[in-house]
Write a protein that holds these residues in place. Structure first.
Motif, PDB file in Angstrom:
ATOM      1  N   LEU A 178      -3.632  -4.638   4.358  1.00 34.15           N
ATOM      2  CA  LEU A 178      -2.958  -2.888   4.758  1.00 34.15           C
ATOM      3  C   LEU A 178      -2.208  -2.923   5.128  1.00 34.15           C
ATOM      4  CD1 LEU A 178      -4.081  -0.242   3.813  1.00 34.15           C
ATOM      5  CD2 LEU A 178      -5.297  -0.518   6.054  1.00 34.15           C
ATOM      6  N   ASN A 179      -1.255  -3.564   6.289  1.00 35.34           N
ATOM      7  CA  ASN A 179      -0.296  -2.874   6.765  1.00 35.34           C
ATOM      8  C   ASN A 179       0.423  -4.926   7.473  1.00 35.34           C
ATOM      9  OD1 ASN A 179      -0.275  -0.655   7.858  1.00 35.34           O
ATOM     10  ND2 ASN A 179      -2.274  -1.117   8.671  1.00 35.34           N
ATOM     11  N   PRO A 180       1.277  -5.618   6.486  1.00 34.30           N
ATOM     12  CA  PRO A 180       1.248  -6.960   6.186  1.00 34.30           C
ATOM     13  C   PRO A 180       2.672  -6.987   7.818  1.00 34.30           C
ATOM     14  CG  PRO A 180       1.560  -6.311   4.178  1.00 34.30           C
ATOM     15  CD  PRO A 180       0.767  -5.269   5.149  1.00 34.30           C
ATOM     16  N   THR A 181       2.841  -8.204   7.904  1.00 34.93           N
ATOM     17  CA  THR A 181       3.792  -8.482   8.908  1.00 34.93           C
ATOM     18  C   THR A 181       4.823  -9.319   8.044  1.00 34.93           C
ATOM     19  OG1 THR A 181       2.900  -7.014  10.767  1.00 34.93           O
ATOM     20  CG2 THR A 181       4.931  -8.635  10.338  1.00 34.93           C
ATOM     21  N   LEU A 182       5.881  -9.744   7.968  1.00 38.04           N
ATOM     22  CA  LEU A 182       6.800 -10.457   7.608  1.00 38.04           C
ATOM     23  C   LEU A 182       7.882 -10.825   8.578  1.00 38.04           C
ATOM     24  CD1 LEU A 182       7.601  -9.809   3.836  1.00 38.04           C
ATOM     25  CD2 LEU A 182       6.182 -11.456   4.976  1.00 38.04           C
ATOM     26  N   ASN A 183       7.617 -12.183   8.793  1.00 39.98           N
ATOM     27  CA  ASN A 183       8.840 -12.243   9.977  1.00 39.98           C
ATOM     28  C   ASN A 183       9.623 -12.911   9.405  1.00 39.98           C
ATOM     29  OD1 ASN A 183       6.982 -12.705  12.505  1.00 39.98           O
ATOM     30  ND2 ASN A 183       5.725 -14.850  11.844  1.00 39.98           N
ATOM     31  N   THR A 194       7.511  -4.808   9.476  1.00 38.53           N
ATOM     32  CA  THR A 194       5.578  -4.124   9.262  1.00 38.53           C
ATOM     33  C   THR A 194       6.431  -3.232   8.033  1.00 38.53           C
ATOM     34  OG1 THR A 194       6.295  -2.597  10.766  1.00 38.53           O
ATOM     35  CG2 THR A 194       5.668  -5.053  11.056  1.00 38.53           C
ATOM     36  N   THR A 195       5.006  -3.182   7.062  1.00 40.24           N
ATOM     37  CA  THR A 195       4.749  -1.757   6.122  1.00 40.24           C
ATOM     38  C   THR A 195       4.882  -0.144   7.820  1.00 40.24           C
ATOM     39  OG1 THR A 195       2.542  -1.786   6.390  1.00 40.24           O
ATOM     40  CG2 THR A 195       4.112  -3.160   4.649  1.00 40.24           C
ATOM     41  N   PRO A 196       4.958   1.078   6.728  1.00 37.77           N
ATOM     42  CA  PRO A 196       4.164   2.354   7.782  1.00 37.77           C
ATOM     43  C   PRO A 196       2.437   1.591   7.463  1.00 37.77           C
ATOM     44  CG  PRO A 196       6.212   3.091   5.848  1.00 37.77           C
ATOM     45  CD  PRO A 196       5.789   1.699   5.672  1.00 37.77           C
ATOM     46  N   GLY A 230      -1.386   8.385   6.505  1.00 41.23           N
ATOM     47  CA  GLY A 230      -0.244   7.851   6.395  1.00 41.23           C
ATOM     48  C   GLY A 230      -0.419   7.201   4.393  1.00 41.23           C
ATOM     49  N   GLN A 231      -1.263   7.870   3.770  1.00 37.04           N
ATOM     50  CA  GLN A 231      -0.960   6.992   2.905  1.00 37.04           C
ATOM     51  C   GLN A 231      -2.138   7.822   1.306  1.00 37.04           C
ATOM     52  OE1 GLN A 231      -2.613   3.400   0.847  1.00 37.04           O
ATOM     53  NE2 GLN A 231      -0.447   3.229   1.047  1.00 37.04           N
ATOM     54  N   THR A 232      -1.130   8.383   0.713  1.00 34.21           N
ATOM     55  CA  THR A 232      -2.050   8.598  -0.902  1.00 34.21           C
ATOM     56  C   THR A 232      -1.432   7.755  -1.743  1.00 34.21           C
ATOM     57  OG1 THR A 232      -2.189  10.832   0.307  1.00 34.21           O
ATOM     58  CG2 THR A 232      -2.334  10.776  -2.090  1.00 34.21           C
ATOM     59  N   LEU A 233      -2.346   7.375  -2.960  1.00 30.74           N
ATOM     60  CA  LEU A 233      -1.812   6.714  -3.815  1.00 30.74           C
ATOM     61  C   LEU A 233      -2.435   7.914  -5.204  1.00 30.74           C
ATOM     62  CD1 LEU A 233      -3.407   3.583  -2.869  1.00 30.74           C
ATOM     63  CD2 LEU A 233      -0.798   4.813  -2.999  1.00 30.74           C
ATOM     64  N   TYR A 234      -1.974   7.956  -6.247  1.00 31.11           N
ATOM     65  CA  TYR A 234      -2.609   8.872  -7.258  1.00 31.11           C
ATOM     66  C   TYR A 234      -1.948   7.973  -8.557  1.00 31.11           C
ATOM     67  CZ  TYR A 234      -0.875  12.317  -4.879  1.00 31.11           C
ATOM     68  OH  TYR A 234      -2.079  13.581  -3.585  1.00 31.11           O
ATOM     69  N   GLY A 235      -2.370   7.842  -9.611  1.00 32.25           N
ATOM     70  CA  GLY A 235      -2.543   6.973 -10.723  1.00 32.25           C
ATOM     71  C   GLY A 235      -3.278   7.575 -11.967  1.00 32.25           C
ATOM     72  N   GLY A 236      -3.370   6.422 -13.163  1.00 33.10           N
ATOM     73  CA  GLY A 236      -3.484   7.884 -14.675  1.00 33.10           C
ATOM     74  C   GLY A 236      -3.618   6.915 -15.311  1.00 33.10           C
ATOM     75  N   SER A 237      -4.335   6.531 -16.692  1.00 30.17           N
ATOM     76  CA  SER A 237      -4.383   6.159 -17.369  1.00 30.17           C
ATOM     77  C   SER A 237      -4.818   6.437 -18.872  1.00 30.17           C
ATOM     78  CB  SER A 237      -4.919   4.424 -17.474  1.00 30.17           C
ATOM     79  OG  SER A 237      -6.541   5.169 -17.884  1.00 30.17           O
ATOM     80  N   VAL A 238      -3.965   6.425 -20.076  1.00 28.83           N
ATOM     81  CA  VAL A 238      -4.048   6.789 -21.370  1.00 28.83           C
ATOM     82  C   VAL A 238      -3.398   5.531 -22.204  1.00 28.83           C
ATOM     83  CG1 VAL A 238      -3.536   8.350 -22.952  1.00 28.83           C
ATOM     84  CG2 VAL A 238      -3.124   8.812 -20.702  1.00 28.83           C
TER      85      VAL A 238
END
Length: 244
Positions: A178-183, A194-196, A230-238
């Motif tokens: 969810l909130n990964p960190t890269l060195n 880091t991600t928001p 802090g996050q909203t995801l939208y999706g759709g399929s046809v």
């Protein structure tokens, strides 16, 4: 995505299938861009347990290849391009549900648990004073969801003129993915990216329907939303599905 229900037994309530998912993602930013090619093989299935309950599951194994490039924005490097940053991922998911029929509508409470692993190799832009080094990523996460679905009693899109279903759920994610960190290292200085920050608890809503267009084909469409702090995801399929 390409897939097939490889085995179906309506009398036993058993369904098994698999497929291949491919995607290409491009990110453009000032001074650089990235293209990510991803592919995954997946297997899925469902079966009745303890008479009135349904157990479903999915397993997925994936690979990715990332092409990174960065132009010379400092005046002291020649830019960077690397087509060999490889990655892999694993997903295992299992759910348990119990359908009811109330006033002509099928109501289905359910719980689901999902484990996911994502890995990506480290990379180094070279010996320039402006070169960036990013460490290897190995992260995993667990998601738990509890929700309820509602849908039409019609459930075979190849036999019924239409079907529909809706879903509302709440859940929580562990922090690994969810909130990964890269060195990172840049110009001899070590730091991290880091991600928001996004909240671990979320709500989901899904609406999906099918319309029969031929004896062996139907069209489908769906929309989904997942919201958290802090996050909203939208999706759709046809799409169009054909059986033969």
């Amino acid at each position: 995505m390409f897939g097939v229900d490889a085995y179906t037994n309506a009398a036993l309530g058993l369904k098994l299938g698999g497929g291949l998912a491919l995607s290409n993602t491009t990110v453009n930013a000032t001074g650089g861009n990235s293209t990510i090619q991803q592919g995954a093989l997946f297997l899925y299935g469902k079966m009745p347990v303890a008479e009135d309950y349904v157990l479903d599951g999915m397993v997925s194994l994936g690979l990715s290849s990332t092409n990174l490039s960065r132009s010379d924005i400092t005046g002291i490097s020649n830019g960077f391009s690397n087509k060999s940053v490889m990655g892999n991922d694993v997903l295992v998911s299992a759910g348990l549900s119990r359908p009811f029929e109330i006033s002509g509508v099928r109501i289905t409470p359910y719980v689901r648990l999902t484990y996911q692993y994502v890995g990506q190799a480290s990379y180094d832009e070279g010996a320039s004073a402006a070169a960036l080094t990013v460490g290897r990523m190995n992260a995993n996460g667990v998601r738990g969801v509890i929700g309820v679905g509602a849908g039409s009693l019609n459930k075979d899109p190849l036999k019924d003129e239409y079907t529909y279903r809706a879903n509302l759920a709440i859940g929580a994610d562990s922090q690994g993915l969810l909130n990964p960190t890269l060195n990172t290292t840049l110009g001899g200085y070590s730091s991290s990216v880091t991600t928001p920050t996004a909240g671990s608890t979320f709500v989901q809503a899904v609406l999906y329907g099918t319309v029969k267009v031929a004896d062996s084909a139907y069209a489908y469409a769906g929309v989904s939303v997942e919201a958290r702090t802090g996050q909203t995801l939208y999706g759709g399929s046809v799409g169009l599905r054909v059986a033969f």
